[in-house]
Design an enzyme around this catalytic site. Sequence first.
Site, PDB file in Angstrom:
ATOM      1  N   GLU A 108       0.823  -1.208   0.000  1.00  0.00           N
ATOM      2  CA  GLU A 108       0.000   0.000   0.000  1.00  0.00           C
ATOM      3  C   GLU A 108       0.861   1.265   0.000  1.00  0.00           C
ATOM      4  OE1 GLU A 108      -3.346   0.527  -0.172  1.00  0.00           O
ATOM      5  OE2 GLU A 108      -3.454  -1.599  -0.694  1.00  0.00           O
ATOM      6  N   CYS A 130     -25.098   2.095 -12.682  1.00  0.00           N
ATOM      7  CA  CYS A 130     -24.210   3.238 -12.485  1.00  0.00           C
ATOM      8  C   CYS A 130     -24.846   4.521 -13.010  1.00  0.00           C
ATOM      9  CB  CYS A 130     -22.891   2.967 -13.201  1.00  0.00           C
ATOM     10  SG  CYS A 130     -21.727   4.341 -13.172  1.00  0.00           S
ATOM     11  N   CYS A 161     -12.998   0.549 -14.457  1.00  0.00           N
ATOM     12  CA  CYS A 161     -13.515   1.916 -14.293  1.00  0.00           C
ATOM     13  C   CYS A 161     -12.344   2.898 -14.341  1.00  0.00           C
ATOM     14  CB  CYS A 161     -14.279   2.023 -12.975  1.00  0.00           C
ATOM     15  SG  CYS A 161     -15.259   3.528 -12.815  1.00  0.00           S
ATOM     16  N   CYS A 200     -17.384   0.154 -19.475  1.00  0.00           N
ATOM     17  CA  CYS A 200     -18.638   0.092 -18.711  1.00  0.00           C
ATOM     18  C   CYS A 200     -19.386  -1.227 -18.893  1.00  0.00           C
ATOM     19  CB  CYS A 200     -19.540   1.264 -19.080  1.00  0.00           C
ATOM     20  SG  CYS A 200     -18.857   2.880 -18.589  1.00  0.00           S
ATOM     21  N   CYS A 223     -18.316  -3.968 -16.529  1.00  0.00           N
ATOM     22  CA  CYS A 223     -18.361  -3.629 -15.108  1.00  0.00           C
ATOM     23  C   CYS A 223     -19.482  -4.391 -14.404  1.00  0.00           C
ATOM     24  CB  CYS A 223     -18.582  -2.125 -14.958  1.00  0.00           C
ATOM     25  SG  CYS A 223     -18.686  -1.564 -13.243  1.00  0.00           S
TER      26      CYS A 223
END
Length: 348
Positions: free
Chosen positions: A41, A216, A200, A207, A210
């Site tokens: 991270e 969405c 995304c 799209c 997704c």
Amino acid sequence: MCLSAAVDDFAQALVRWQVTHGRHDLPWQATQDPYRVWLSEIMLQQTQVVTVRDYFTRFLQRFADVAALAQAPLDDVLGLWSGLGYYSRARNMHLCAQRVMTVHGGVFPNTAAQLATLPGIGPSTAAAVASICFGERVAILDGNVKRVLTRYLGFEGDLASSVNERSLWQEAVRLLPEHDPTTNMPLYTQAIMDLGATVCTARKPACTACPLHGQCRAEALASPESFPVKTRKLKRTAQTLWLLWAVSEDGAVWLSQRPTPGVWAGLYCLPLLDDRDTLQATVPVAAQGQLHELGVVKHVLTHKDLYLHPVRVALPRGLSPEVAGGWIEAGRWQQLGLPAPIRKLLAA
């Protein structure tokens, strides 16, 4: 701004997608070891996955656990980090490892609230470690997640405003899985990051691929690239610096350690001077006629463009530049923490 969404549908759609379509080949995945998740991270902050892969592997080979990292000299850590950029991450990472050892007995805290008290760990990083490693029901809000959430919700608030960012964070919490967090939170957290990174995307999102296709708000408006909204732009500046590249007869290089704070704080570097006259004044008189100017190197930082003018000069070992630093043997500088353009210059 549309702030209504079916929580279970959203969370479970992402969990199911992660199992079948999410990324599973990254070296920091398929683990709930907080050291490895935390390390990834920190490295992934403002750095692309393709770059982080090799650094992550090398770090684990050198620092297998938090104890090894805490015990290592900072110069060794910066040397291995060299080229990854944003060096404050490495300094805070080293300090964080030491704090885990001295304050927490070598064991990472298991809640986001406790993790956020450690150096270099912000709320989103703390939530990522706590949710992936310990199944805590907490929300992350990195750049990928902001993009997924603002598009899904049709969130039109300007994220340059801290009020709007807090509002989006509340929505992120609301949409978390409500059941079996121990199982679902690691999958969900990885899913929302992976979705933003691979589907995304900022430009030309896929799209139809997704898991939120048809639900969405941004897709319904036919304007996914309009989200997220953030109007404040970083003001870029430029700075010209002259680099003294002094080399001894046996190949040693004169390097100085950069002050903290400042550009490349804590790293070893060719001395940086404001202009050519100042640079020349640091060179022994006997060698001032042997200065060799190289081509200008442009180096892009987050808020600033650096225009670097390296000037090379060969000096007998008995002479030294009149500027802070010391001779570093030819075989040793490679192990030091060096800014990427300096390392590239010396290696050429």
